[in-house]
Design an enzyme around this catalytic site. Structure first.
Site, short mmCIF file in Angstrom:
data_model
loop_
_atom_site.label_atom_id
_atom_site.label_comp_id
_atom_site.label_asym_id
_atom_site.label_seq_id
_atom_site.Cartn_x
_atom_site.Cartn_y
_atom_site.Cartn_z
CB VAL A 191 107.34 64.22 -4.46
CG1 VAL A 191 107.09 65.23 -3.35
CG2 VAL A 191 106.56 62.93 -4.19
CB CYS A 192 111.28 67.05 -5.84
SG CYS A 192 111.65 66.21 -4.30
CB THR A 193 110.08 67.24 -10.82
OG1 THR A 193 111.40 66.93 -10.36
CG2 THR A 193 110.19 67.97 -12.15
N PRO B 68 105.82 71.79 -8.37
CG PRO B 68 108.11 71.92 -8.01
CD PRO B 68 106.92 71.09 -7.72
CB THR C 206 111.30 62.12 -6.26
OG1 THR C 206 110.52 63.08 -5.56
CG2 THR C 206 112.22 61.38 -5.31
#
Length: 128
Positions: free
Chosen positions: A50-52, A55, A47
């Protein structure tokens, strides 16, 4: 899984992290990134919101040049996706698509590298 079939060695060597939202907050993951010695990162996640995004923001703060492959992930809503992409771009990330990135890596479709990449590009193109 598909990744295990395509790249078994890389799949086995992946960094396994549990519940850490920002991958760069996981010391094993962060160390693996540092150990590459590279300053340019290509980031994608399940996603974007959130995931991208997290970081990416951290990598930019650490001085990395980041390209985000926006169409490799998604978000629960278009608005969430748009906001995450805009946030990453405003922070200094280059936003790209899978095909744009593959073309950039190929540089020339008639080269040896381009010849290896073009089947992936053709597989991503919509079939008529």
């Amino acid at each position: 899984t598909e990744l295990q079939e395509i790249a078994p060695k890389e799949f086995e060597g992946r960094i396994k992290r549990q519940g850490v939202v920002n991958a760069l907050d996981d010391e094993d993951f962060a160390a693996a990134v540092r150990e590459t010695g590279r300053k340019k990162l290509i980031i994608a996640g399940v996603t974007n919101d959130v995931c991208t995004v997290y970081p990416t923001l951290t990598a930019l703060q650490l001085g990395y040049d980041v390209q985000v492959v926006a169409d490799a992930g998604g978000s629960p809503t278009k608005m969430a996706d748009d906001i995450a992409i805009r946030r990453m771009e405003n922070a200094g990330a280059t936003i790209t698509s899978t095909v744009q990135l593959l073309a950039e890596l190929a540089e020339n479709w008639t080269s040896e590298r381009g010849g290896k990449i073009i089947p992936f590009v053709m597989g991503l193109m919509p079939q008529q």
